[in-house]
Design a protein around this motif. Structure first.
Motif, mmCIF file in Angstrom:
data_model
loop_
_atom_site.group_PDB
_atom_site.id
_atom_site.type_symbol
_atom_site.label_atom_id
_atom_site.label_comp_id
_atom_site.label_asym_id
_atom_site.label_seq_id
_atom_site.Cartn_x
_atom_site.Cartn_y
_atom_site.Cartn_z
ATOM 1 N N UNK A 1 0.884 -1.179 0.000
ATOM 2 C CA UNK A 1 0.000 0.000 0.000
ATOM 3 C C UNK A 1 0.918 1.224 0.000
ATOM 4 N N UNK A 2 0.646 2.220 -0.830
ATOM 5 C CA UNK A 2 1.561 3.367 -0.942
ATOM 6 C C UNK A 2 0.814 4.705 -0.925
ATOM 7 N N UNK A 3 1.609 5.760 -0.745
ATOM 8 C CA UNK A 3 1.097 7.120 -0.941
ATOM 9 C C UNK A 3 0.097 7.594 0.088
ATOM 10 N N UNK A 4 -1.002 8.188 -0.421
ATOM 11 C CA UNK A 4 -1.977 8.851 0.435
ATOM 12 C C UNK A 4 -2.618 7.969 1.482
ATOM 13 N N UNK A 5 -2.822 6.704 1.167
ATOM 14 C CA UNK A 5 -3.467 5.794 2.124
ATOM 15 C C UNK A 5 -2.584 5.625 3.360
ATOM 16 N N UNK A 6 -1.271 5.519 3.150
ATOM 17 C CA UNK A 6 -0.333 5.374 4.271
ATOM 18 C C UNK A 6 -0.250 6.683 5.042
ATOM 19 N N UNK A 7 -0.107 7.775 4.310
ATOM 20 C CA UNK A 7 -0.022 9.115 4.921
ATOM 21 C C UNK A 7 -1.225 9.408 5.808
ATOM 22 N N UNK A 8 -2.430 9.199 5.262
ATOM 23 C CA UNK A 8 -3.629 9.571 6.013
ATOM 24 C C UNK A 8 -3.869 8.650 7.204
ATOM 25 N N UNK A 9 -3.482 7.365 7.088
ATOM 26 C CA UNK A 9 -3.615 6.474 8.254
ATOM 27 C C UNK A 9 -2.720 6.969 9.384
ATOM 28 N N UNK B 1 -9.173 6.994 5.417
ATOM 29 C CA UNK B 1 -8.536 6.580 4.166
ATOM 30 C C UNK B 1 -9.632 6.264 3.163
ATOM 31 N N UNK B 2 -9.623 6.958 2.031
ATOM 32 C CA UNK B 2 -10.664 6.735 1.014
ATOM 33 C C UNK B 2 -10.101 5.933 -0.153
ATOM 34 N N UNK B 3 -9.172 6.535 -0.902
ATOM 35 C CA UNK B 3 -8.586 5.823 -2.049
ATOM 36 C C UNK B 3 -7.311 5.109 -1.624
ATOM 37 N N UNK B 4 -7.134 3.890 -2.128
ATOM 38 C CA UNK B 4 -5.918 3.132 -1.835
ATOM 39 C C UNK B 4 -5.193 2.825 -3.137
ATOM 40 N N UNK B 5 -3.908 3.157 -3.160
ATOM 41 C CA UNK B 5 -3.049 2.808 -4.299
ATOM 42 C C UNK B 5 -2.099 1.702 -3.867
ATOM 43 N N UNK B 6 -1.837 0.797 -4.803
ATOM 44 C CA UNK B 6 -0.961 -0.342 -4.520
ATOM 45 C C UNK B 6 0.183 -0.367 -5.515
ATOM 46 N N UNK B 7 1.367 -0.778 -5.036
ATOM 47 C CA UNK B 7 2.515 -0.999 -5.906
ATOM 48 C C UNK B 7 2.917 -2.472 -5.817
ATOM 49 N N UNK B 8 3.197 -3.036 -6.974
ATOM 50 C CA UNK B 8 3.589 -4.441 -7.043
ATOM 51 C C UNK B 8 5.061 -4.514 -7.442
ATOM 52 N N UNK C 1 7.863 13.665 0.592
ATOM 53 C CA UNK C 1 8.278 12.566 1.483
ATOM 54 C C UNK C 1 7.075 11.929 2.169
ATOM 55 N N UNK C 2 6.061 12.731 2.497
ATOM 56 C CA UNK C 2 4.897 12.174 3.194
ATOM 57 C C UNK C 2 4.043 11.301 2.272
ATOM 58 N N UNK C 3 4.306 11.397 0.950
ATOM 59 C CA UNK C 3 3.614 10.547 -0.021
ATOM 60 C C UNK C 3 4.511 9.412 -0.518
ATOM 61 N N UNK C 4 5.726 9.301 0.056
ATOM 62 C CA UNK C 4 6.696 8.316 -0.429
ATOM 63 C C UNK C 4 6.939 7.221 0.613
ATOM 64 N N UNK C 5 5.868 6.834 1.291
ATOM 65 C CA UNK C 5 5.942 5.737 2.257
ATOM 66 C C UNK C 5 5.096 4.577 1.752
ATOM 67 N N UNK C 6 5.445 3.378 2.204
ATOM 68 C CA UNK C 6 4.702 2.170 1.811
ATOM 69 C C UNK C 6 4.552 1.263 3.022
ATOM 70 N N UNK C 7 3.529 0.431 2.986
ATOM 71 C CA UNK C 7 3.411 -0.577 4.043
ATOM 72 C C UNK C 7 2.893 -1.884 3.464
ATOM 73 N N UNK C 8 3.358 -3.000 4.068
ATOM 74 C CA UNK C 8 2.914 -4.314 3.596
ATOM 75 C C UNK C 8 1.619 -4.698 4.285
#
Length: 407
Positions: A5-13, A19-26, A94-101
């Motif tokens: 999970x990346x970007x705004x979803x991580x930031x807002x949590x 958290x409304x929209x979730x973006x994923x990176x594979x 930087x606040x949009x450049x975090x990810x979590x598994x």
């Protein structure tokens, strides 16, 4: 294959916001791997896929290289070898450049969490300056998070200043610019968006007509804040406080553009600024290809907002012309939005934010009186064609005279 999970979803949590929209990176996958799992491709420029069940977007980890001007001038490279850190470094802040598994383990190579705590909007890397759209995005985030105490880091503001001076902003398409502007205007503190654009020199490039209002004085008796630019920001702030729709916020931003054309020797008065401003409002509307309802209301508010303020003094004939201009018989909502914009204008003055605005109810009553004129009796009297139009107009004028006497 690893999914984050990346970007705004991580930031807002982390901010404790919904958290409304979730973006994923594979990471570690190919297009073929995604298709084999039932994902549907949607990205034209780079590999983005829709999840077969949730419909959420999953993007392959990618790198990018500047290859031309503007927002679209990039070449993307996606492959299983691209790491999560390489994907994150191309992001704006930087606040949009975090990810979590899936266990909420945080990957934060560029110290986004530290900047969240420090309430700083800071760019991730010098590559920030390659994308002019980021000037608008950062100003929008500043408007969104201003109430939490966020500010733009000085070094990021400097990069935004360099971008503003580089000519790159002119390469932005109207559609991309409007998307950011409209989203920013709907934030809690849209005036901050304009302030940040002005601070980095972008307002002068994107909306010179608005930028020109700063430093232009108005009569202190009506405008204790004096400065026309400061007044415009206050009107926009009031529109947000009163949760006005985008149409009203856009009109609030543009309503006084004509004052930027007043010769200095005539300051602080601005005779006929309503009419003078129409060509400027039209130019800004067209530059960003604003939606038709936003364009129409901005022009009408620009032309008639002083009529709104003087509503109780208007002659019935002038009142009728005003109602006709808004087509209140078929489009009552547009007139409601005009009234709202006038009220925001009246409240957007230093120390007068809580003032009452009796003109609002008076105008609504006038519209109701004009609308109450029945057409059927006139048809029964044999009126038709242009004569019917004149008869309706006479009856409406009569109704407005009676309304004014009773008010």
């Amino acid at each position: 294959m690893q999914i984050y999970k990346v970007g705004g979803a991580v930031r807002d949590r982390l901010l404790g916001k919904p958290v409304t929209d979730i973006d994923w990176v594979v990471v570690g996958a190919t297009t073929e791997d995604m298709l084999a799992k039932g994902f549907r491709p949607v990205g034209a420029d780079f590999p983005v896929f829709l999840h077969p069940k949730s419909g959420e977007e999953y993007a392959l980890a990618r790198t990018e290289r500047k290859s031309g001007r503007g927002y679209g001038g990039f070449t993307f490279h996606a492959s299983p070898e691209v790491t999560l850190e390489e994907d994150l470094i191309r992001r704006d802040l930087t606040i949009n450049a975090m990810a979590e598994d899936d266990q909420q383990n945080l990957t934060d190579p560029y110290h986004g969490q530290r900047d969240l705590k420090a309430r700083l909007l800071r760019h991730v890397s010098p590559a920030f300056a390659e994308d002019p759209l980021r000037v608008l995005r950062v100003a929008r985030f500043a408007a969104r998070y201003a109430k939490l105490g966020f500010t733009v880091a000085p070094e990021t503001l400097e990069l935004m200043r360099q971008l503003s001076e580089s000519g790159e902003l002119e390469a932005l398409t109207a559609e991309r610019s409007w998307k950011e502007i409209s989203r920013a205007l709907l934030e809690d503190q849209p005036q901050v968006f304009i302030e940040v654009l002005r601070e980095c020199g972008a307002l002068k490039v994107l909306m010179p007509e608005v930028d020109a209002l700063f430093g232009v004085p108005q009569p202190e008796a009506h405008h204790p804040e004096v400065d026309t630019g400061v007044h415009t920001l206050s009107v926009l702030e009031q529109a947000a406080l009163h949760q006005q729709p985008l149409t009203v916020r856009w009109a609030s931003l543009l309503h006084d553009l004509g004052k930027g054309l007043t010769p200095e020797e005539e300051w602080p008065r601005h005779i006929a600024h309503e009419h003078k401003g129409l060509k400027l409002i039209k130019a800004v509307n067209e530059r960003f290809k604003a939606p038709k309802d936003c364009q129409e209301l901005a022009l009408l508010v620009g032309q008639y907002h002083t009529h709104g303020h003087r509503a109780l003094e208007l002659k019935p004939s002038t009142l009728l012309e005003l109602l006709q201009s808004f087509d209140v018989y078929r489009r009552p909502q547009r007139f409601e939005e005009f009234i709202a914009a006038c009220e925001m204008d009246a409240r957007g003055r230093k120390g007068l934010e809580q003032r009452s605005y009796p003109q609002a109810d008076y105008l609504r009553g006038a519209a109701s009186a004009a609308r109450s004129v029945a057409v059927q009796p006139l048809l029964e009297k044999g009126f038709k064609g242009p004569e019917l139009g004149e008869a309706i107009k006479r009856e409406r004028l009569k109704a407005l005279k009676a309304y004014k006497e009773q008010a």
